[in-house]
Design a protein around this motif. Structure first.
Motif, PDB file in Angstrom:
ATOM      1  N   TRP A 106     -37.946 -11.018 -24.657  1.00 32.74           N
ATOM      2  CA  TRP A 106     -37.688  -9.999 -23.238  1.00 32.74           C
ATOM      3  C   TRP A 106     -38.939 -10.295 -22.436  1.00 32.74           C
ATOM      4  CZ3 TRP A 106     -34.830  -7.424 -20.495  1.00 32.74           C
ATOM      5  CH2 TRP A 106     -35.110  -6.337 -19.869  1.00 32.74           C
ATOM      6  N   LYS A 107     -40.304 -10.303 -22.907  1.00 37.19           N
ATOM      7  CA  LYS A 107     -41.148 -10.767 -22.227  1.00 37.19           C
ATOM      8  C   LYS A 107     -41.335 -12.149 -21.202  1.00 37.19           C
ATOM      9  CE  LYS A 107     -46.126  -9.550 -23.455  1.00 37.19           C
ATOM     10  NZ  LYS A 107     -47.249  -9.837 -24.202  1.00 37.19           N
ATOM     11  N   LEU A 108     -40.567 -13.041 -21.930  1.00 38.82           N
ATOM     12  CA  LEU A 108     -40.257 -14.404 -21.356  1.00 38.82           C
ATOM     13  C   LEU A 108     -39.254 -14.326 -20.112  1.00 38.82           C
ATOM     14  CD1 LEU A 108     -40.564 -17.062 -24.284  1.00 38.82           C
ATOM     15  CD2 LEU A 108     -41.932 -16.835 -22.229  1.00 38.82           C
ATOM     16  N   TRP A 109     -38.355 -13.391 -20.510  1.00 40.95           N
ATOM     17  CA  TRP A 109     -37.076 -13.173 -19.514  1.00 40.95           C
ATOM     18  C   TRP A 109     -37.849 -12.444 -18.218  1.00 40.95           C
ATOM     19  CZ3 TRP A 109     -32.729 -14.115 -17.484  1.00 40.95           C
ATOM     20  CH2 TRP A 109     -31.977 -13.053 -16.809  1.00 40.95           C
ATOM     21  N   ASN A 110     -38.388 -11.465 -18.550  1.00 45.37           N
ATOM     22  CA  ASN A 110     -39.326 -10.948 -17.201  1.00 45.37           C
ATOM     23  C   ASN A 110     -40.120 -11.857 -16.456  1.00 45.37           C
ATOM     24  OD1 ASN A 110     -38.147  -8.314 -17.177  1.00 45.37           O
ATOM     25  ND2 ASN A 110     -39.315  -7.953 -19.229  1.00 45.37           N
ATOM     26  N   TYR A 111     -40.970 -12.704 -17.311  1.00 44.81           N
ATOM     27  CA  TYR A 111     -41.500 -13.682 -16.754  1.00 44.81           C
ATOM     28  C   TYR A 111     -40.906 -14.788 -16.025  1.00 44.81           C
ATOM     29  CZ  TYR A 111     -45.197 -17.536 -16.917  1.00 44.81           C
ATOM     30  OH  TYR A 111     -46.014 -18.421 -16.808  1.00 44.81           O
ATOM     31  N   ALA A 112     -39.748 -15.115 -16.479  1.00 43.78           N
ATOM     32  CA  ALA A 112     -38.836 -16.036 -15.697  1.00 43.78           C
ATOM     33  C   ALA A 112     -38.539 -15.458 -14.424  1.00 43.78           C
ATOM     34  CB  ALA A 112     -37.569 -16.248 -16.521  1.00 43.78           C
ATOM     35  N   LEU A 113     -38.081 -14.211 -14.460  1.00 42.08           N
ATOM     36  CA  LEU A 113     -37.610 -13.371 -13.268  1.00 42.08           C
ATOM     37  C   LEU A 113     -38.729 -13.311 -12.377  1.00 42.08           C
ATOM     38  CD1 LEU A 113     -35.471 -10.322 -14.158  1.00 42.08           C
ATOM     39  CD2 LEU A 113     -34.668 -12.420 -13.171  1.00 42.08           C
ATOM     40  N   GLU A 114     -39.969 -13.030 -12.739  1.00 42.83           N
ATOM     41  CA  GLU A 114     -41.108 -12.835 -11.974  1.00 42.83           C
ATOM     42  C   GLU A 114     -41.380 -14.407 -11.242  1.00 42.83           C
ATOM     43  OE1 GLU A 114     -44.174 -10.514 -13.327  1.00 42.83           O
ATOM     44  OE2 GLU A 114     -45.767 -11.485 -11.873  1.00 42.83           O
ATOM     45  N   GLY A 115     -41.155 -15.458 -11.885  1.00 46.66           N
ATOM     46  CA  GLY A 115     -41.352 -16.631 -11.190  1.00 46.66           C
ATOM     47  C   GLY A 115     -40.472 -16.975 -10.466  1.00 46.66           C
ATOM     48  N   ILE A 116     -38.995 -16.562 -10.649  1.00 40.71           N
ATOM     49  CA  ILE A 116     -37.973 -16.812  -9.353  1.00 40.71           C
ATOM     50  C   ILE A 116     -38.177 -16.092  -8.299  1.00 40.71           C
ATOM     51  CG2 ILE A 116     -35.538 -16.702  -9.260  1.00 40.71           C
ATOM     52  CD1 ILE A 116     -35.391 -17.632 -11.972  1.00 40.71           C
ATOM     53  N   THR A 117     -38.538 -14.458  -8.455  1.00 36.65           N
ATOM     54  CA  THR A 117     -38.825 -13.972  -7.288  1.00 36.65           C
ATOM     55  C   THR A 117     -40.090 -14.213  -6.626  1.00 36.65           C
ATOM     56  OG1 THR A 117     -39.309 -12.020  -8.581  1.00 36.65           O
ATOM     57  CG2 THR A 117     -36.866 -12.203  -7.972  1.00 36.65           C
ATOM     58  N   SER A 118     -41.008 -14.713  -7.337  1.00 33.96           N
ATOM     59  CA  SER A 118     -42.415 -14.564  -6.459  1.00 33.96           C
ATOM     60  C   SER A 118     -42.304 -15.823  -5.454  1.00 33.96           C
ATOM     61  CB  SER A 118     -43.165 -15.261  -7.548  1.00 33.96           C
ATOM     62  OG  SER A 118     -43.627 -14.168  -8.260  1.00 33.96           O
ATOM     63  N   PHE A 119     -41.486 -16.749  -5.404  1.00 34.04           N
ATOM     64  CA  PHE A 119     -41.822 -17.804  -4.513  1.00 34.04           C
ATOM     65  C   PHE A 119     -40.798 -18.288  -3.444  1.00 34.04           C
ATOM     66  CE2 PHE A 119     -45.562 -18.094  -7.124  1.00 34.04           C
ATOM     67  CZ  PHE A 119     -46.461 -18.464  -6.275  1.00 34.04           C
ATOM     68  N   GLY A 120     -39.894 -17.363  -3.367  1.00 37.88           N
ATOM     69  CA  GLY A 120     -38.705 -17.460  -2.531  1.00 37.88           C
ATOM     70  C   GLY A 120     -37.667 -16.418  -2.389  1.00 37.88           C
ATOM     71  N   THR A 121     -36.804 -16.470  -1.412  1.00 39.64           N
ATOM     72  CA  THR A 121     -36.064 -15.259  -1.274  1.00 39.64           C
ATOM     73  C   THR A 121     -34.403 -15.569  -1.443  1.00 39.64           C
ATOM     74  OG1 THR A 121     -36.232 -15.782   1.257  1.00 39.64           O
ATOM     75  CG2 THR A 121     -37.547 -14.069   0.453  1.00 39.64           C
ATOM     76  N   VAL A 122     -34.169 -16.797  -1.713  1.00 39.44           N
ATOM     77  CA  VAL A 122     -33.150 -17.359  -1.996  1.00 39.44           C
ATOM     78  C   VAL A 122     -31.913 -16.291  -2.778  1.00 39.44           C
ATOM     79  CG1 VAL A 122     -31.438 -19.092  -3.045  1.00 39.44           C
ATOM     80  CG2 VAL A 122     -33.603 -19.723  -1.889  1.00 39.44           C
ATOM     81  N   PRO A 123     -32.438 -15.627  -3.729  1.00 42.03           N
ATOM     82  CA  PRO A 123     -31.627 -14.553  -4.407  1.00 42.03           C
ATOM     83  C   PRO A 123     -31.280 -13.478  -3.658  1.00 42.03           C
ATOM     84  CG  PRO A 123     -33.414 -15.125  -5.974  1.00 42.03           C
ATOM     85  CD  PRO A 123     -33.709 -15.845  -4.511  1.00 42.03           C
ATOM     86  N   LEU A 124     -32.037 -13.359  -2.561  1.00 43.09           N
ATOM     87  CA  LEU A 124     -31.554 -12.170  -1.545  1.00 43.09           C
ATOM     88  C   LEU A 124     -30.654 -12.785  -0.779  1.00 43.09           C
ATOM     89  CD1 LEU A 124     -34.825 -10.485  -0.399  1.00 43.09           C
ATOM     90  CD2 LEU A 124     -33.022  -9.356  -1.577  1.00 43.09           C
ATOM     91  N   ARG A 125     -30.971 -13.853  -0.027  1.00 40.65           N
ATOM     92  CA  ARG A 125     -30.027 -14.559   0.931  1.00 40.65           C
ATOM     93  C   ARG A 125     -28.594 -14.896   0.528  1.00 40.65           C
ATOM     94  NH1 ARG A 125     -32.771 -19.406   2.712  1.00 40.65           N
ATOM     95  NH2 ARG A 125     -34.663 -18.066   2.726  1.00 40.65           N
ATOM     96  N   ILE A 126     -28.534 -15.243  -0.961  1.00 41.57           N
ATOM     97  CA  ILE A 126     -27.275 -15.748  -1.425  1.00 41.57           C
ATOM     98  C   ILE A 126     -26.192 -14.563  -1.252  1.00 41.57           C
ATOM     99  CG2 ILE A 126     -27.437 -14.542  -3.776  1.00 41.57           C
ATOM    100  CD1 ILE A 126     -26.933 -17.563  -4.668  1.00 41.57           C
ATOM    101  N   TRP A 127     -26.593 -13.395  -1.183  1.00 40.20           N
ATOM    102  CA  TRP A 127     -25.658 -12.245  -0.935  1.00 40.20           C
ATOM    103  C   TRP A 127     -25.057 -12.146   0.325  1.00 40.20           C
ATOM    104  CZ3 TRP A 127     -23.505 -10.506  -5.088  1.00 40.20           C
ATOM    105  CH2 TRP A 127     -24.365 -10.475  -6.306  1.00 40.20           C
ATOM    106  N   THR A 128     -25.798 -12.595   1.442  1.00 44.46           N
ATOM    107  CA  THR A 128     -24.910 -13.007   2.701  1.00 44.46           C
ATOM    108  C   THR A 128     -23.852 -13.727   2.658  1.00 44.46           C
ATOM    109  OG1 THR A 128     -27.410 -12.944   3.577  1.00 44.46           O
ATOM    110  CG2 THR A 128     -25.556 -13.301   5.067  1.00 44.46           C
ATOM    111  N   TYR A 129     -23.977 -15.075   1.629  1.00 42.16           N
ATOM    112  CA  TYR A 129     -22.922 -15.880   1.623  1.00 42.16           C
ATOM    113  C   TYR A 129     -21.731 -15.259   0.738  1.00 42.16           C
ATOM    114  CZ  TYR A 129     -26.215 -18.987   3.568  1.00 42.16           C
ATOM    115  OH  TYR A 129     -27.261 -19.262   4.521  1.00 42.16           O
ATOM    116  N   ILE A 130     -22.004 -14.907  -0.301  1.00 35.76           N
ATOM    117  CA  ILE A 130     -21.195 -13.979  -1.207  1.00 35.76           C
ATOM    118  C   ILE A 130     -20.314 -13.105  -0.529  1.00 35.76           C
ATOM    119  CG2 ILE A 130     -20.759 -12.664  -3.273  1.00 35.76           C
ATOM    120  CD1 ILE A 130     -23.194 -14.128  -4.708  1.00 35.76           C
ATOM    121  N   GLY A 131     -21.175 -12.171   0.467  1.00 33.57           N
ATOM    122  CA  GLY A 131     -20.532 -11.280   1.072  1.00 33.57           C
ATOM    123  C   GLY A 131     -19.379 -11.815   2.112  1.00 33.57           C
ATOM    124  N   SER A 132     -19.859 -12.953   2.747  1.00 30.52           N
ATOM    125  CA  SER A 132     -19.208 -13.419   3.708  1.00 30.52           C
ATOM    126  C   SER A 132     -17.559 -14.018   3.001  1.00 30.52           C
ATOM    127  CB  SER A 132     -19.705 -14.687   4.262  1.00 30.52           C
ATOM    128  OG  SER A 132     -20.848 -14.346   4.770  1.00 30.52           O
TER     129      SER A 132
END
Ligand code: UDP
Ligand code: MG
Length: 311
Positions: A213-239
Motif C-alpha cells: 500500500w505504501k509503495l502504491w501511494n509512493y508510485a501515485l505521488e511519483g506520477i502526479t509530482s512531475f507532470g499533468t498528463v493524468p489531468l489532460r488525458i480527460w480532455t481527450y477521453i471526454g472528446s
C-alpha cells in the motif's frame, strides 16, 4: 596543501537497531581504505521506536566521524533524506540504506566517477532477484507509466543510492516543495550524470519498511509530482465519448424518424449511464488527487522537524 574533499554518507534510519553496527563496520572498513578523502557518517534517526538512537549514540563513542540528526517523529524516508541533504557538509554526498542493500563497495567506484568530472553518479541495480517477483513487476510498470506521463524521465532501477556533488545538493536544497518525490527531484535538477551497475543484495537483518500500500501511494505521488498528463488525458477521453454520443444520437434520431418510436433500449441506456458515470467519477478522482496535492503544498509546512542534532 589543501585538505582532501569531504564525503557525507546520508543514512536514514527507522527501527534498524540490529543492522546499524554491521553497516558501520562494513562501510567504515571500505571508506577507511580510500585515499585522499574524508568521510562523515550523517545518520538521520527518522523517529525510531526500537532504541536505534541509543545504538547510534553508543557507536559515536568509538567512531568519531558520526553526526546524528534526530527527527521529532517518523517523517518517512524522503523527508529523512531531505534533512540529510540540508545538513550534509561534504563536497559530495551519497544517500545509502542502512540495511546493506546498497553495497558500500560501490562508494569508491562512484567517487572515482566524480573525480572524472560527473556531478551525479547513479547506482543502477542490474539484478533484482533478491526482490520479490511482484515488487520487480510493479517497479517495471511504475517506471513505464511514470516516464510516459511525466515531463522528466527517471532512469530505471535507480534508487536513492547515488553520488551527488555540491552544486546538485544546493540545487535540491533550493527547491521549496514540501511533498518530495526524491527520485524525480534528482532527475529534475539535471547536471552531468553517469551510471554504475550493481547487484541488489538481500537485507542484512530486520524487515523492509515498505509494504504494498505504501509503495502504491509512493508510485501515485511519483506520477502526479512531475507532470499533468493524468489531468489532460480527460480532455481527450471526454472528446471521444462526446463524439461517440453525437454519432449515436444521429443514428437514434434517424431511426425514430424513419421507423417510428421503438421502446426497447433499456440495456443500451443503462450501459451508457453507468459507463459515463464511472468515467466521470474517475476523472473527478484524478482531479481530486491534484487539488489535494495543491492543498497540502499551499500550507507550506516544513518537510521535517529536528528534535536534536548530535555533532
Ligand atoms: N527508512 C526511513 N524512514 C521510513 C522508512 C524507511 O528512514 O519511514 C529507511 C530505512 O531505515 C532504510 C531505508 O530507509 O535505511 C530503506 O528502507 P527499507 O530497507 O525498508 O526499504 P526497501 O529496501 O525495502 O525498499
Ligand atoms: Mg532495504
Amino acid at each position: 596543501m589543501t585538505s582532501p574533499p569531504l564525503l557525507t554518507l546520508i543514512i536514514p534510519v527507522y527501527n534498524e537497531k540490529e543492522v546499524i553496527p554491521v553497516f558501520l563496520r562494513e562501510t567504515a572498513s571500505i571508506v577507511d581504505s580510500m585515499k585522499n578523502i574524508d568521510v562523515e557518517f550523517l545518520f538521520i534517526n527518522d523517529g525510531s521506536t526500537d532504541g536505534s538512537l541509543a545504538t547510534l549514540l553508543d557507536l559515536k563513542q568509538t567512531y568519531e566521524n558520526i553526526r546524528i540528526i534526530d527527527l521529532s517523529r517518523n517523517f518517512g524516508k524522503e523527508a529523512a533524506l531531505s534533512a540529510g541533504l540540508h545538513h550534509a557538509r561534504g563536497e559530495i554526498a551519497i544517500p545509502i540504506d542502512v540495511d546493506l542493500q546498497d553495497p558500500p563497495e560501490l562508494i569508491p567506484v562512484m567517487v572515482d566517477k566524480w573525480r572524472e568530472g560527473y556531478d551525479v553518479v547513479h547506482a543502477r541495480r542490474i539484478d533484482r532477484s533478491s526482490d520479490s517477483i511482484a515488487k520487480r513487476l510493479t517497479a517495471k510498470w511504475f517506471y513505464r507509466v511514470h516516464n510516459a506521463t511525466s515531463d522528466i524521465s527517471i532512469p530505471q532501477n535507480v534508487g536513492d543510492y547515488r553520488l551527488l556533488s555540491r552544486p546538485v545538493i544546493d540545487a535540491i536544497n533550493s527547491l521549496s516543495e514540501t511533498q518530495r518525490f526524491m527520485k524525480g527531484i534528482y532527475s529534475w535538477v539535471g547536471f552531468k550524470s553517469t551510471v554504475v551497475d550493481y547487484t541488489r543484495q538481500k537485507r542484512a537483518a530486520g524487515k523492509s519498511k515498505f509494504n504494498g500500500w505504501k509503495l502504491w501511494n509512493y508510485a501515485l505521488e511519483g506520477i502526479t509530482s512531475f507532470g499533468t498528463v493524468p489531468l489532460r488525458i480527460w480532455t481527450y477521453i471526454g472528446s471521444i465519448v462526446a463524439l461517440i454520443a453525437f454519432m449515436l444520437s444521429i443514428k437514434v434520431l434517424v431511426q425514430v424518424l424513419i421507423f417510428g418510436i421503438d421502446v426497447p433500449g433499456y440495456a443500451s441506456l443503462l450501459i451508457a449511464v453507468c459507463l459515463i458515470g464511472g468515467l466521470q467519477l474517475i476523472g473527478i478522482g484524478v482531479l481530486g488527487e491534484y487539488v489535494g496535492r495543491t492543498y497540502i503544498e499551499s500550507k507550506n509546512r516544513p518537510v521535517f522537524i529536528i528534535r536534536n542534532i548530535i555533532e
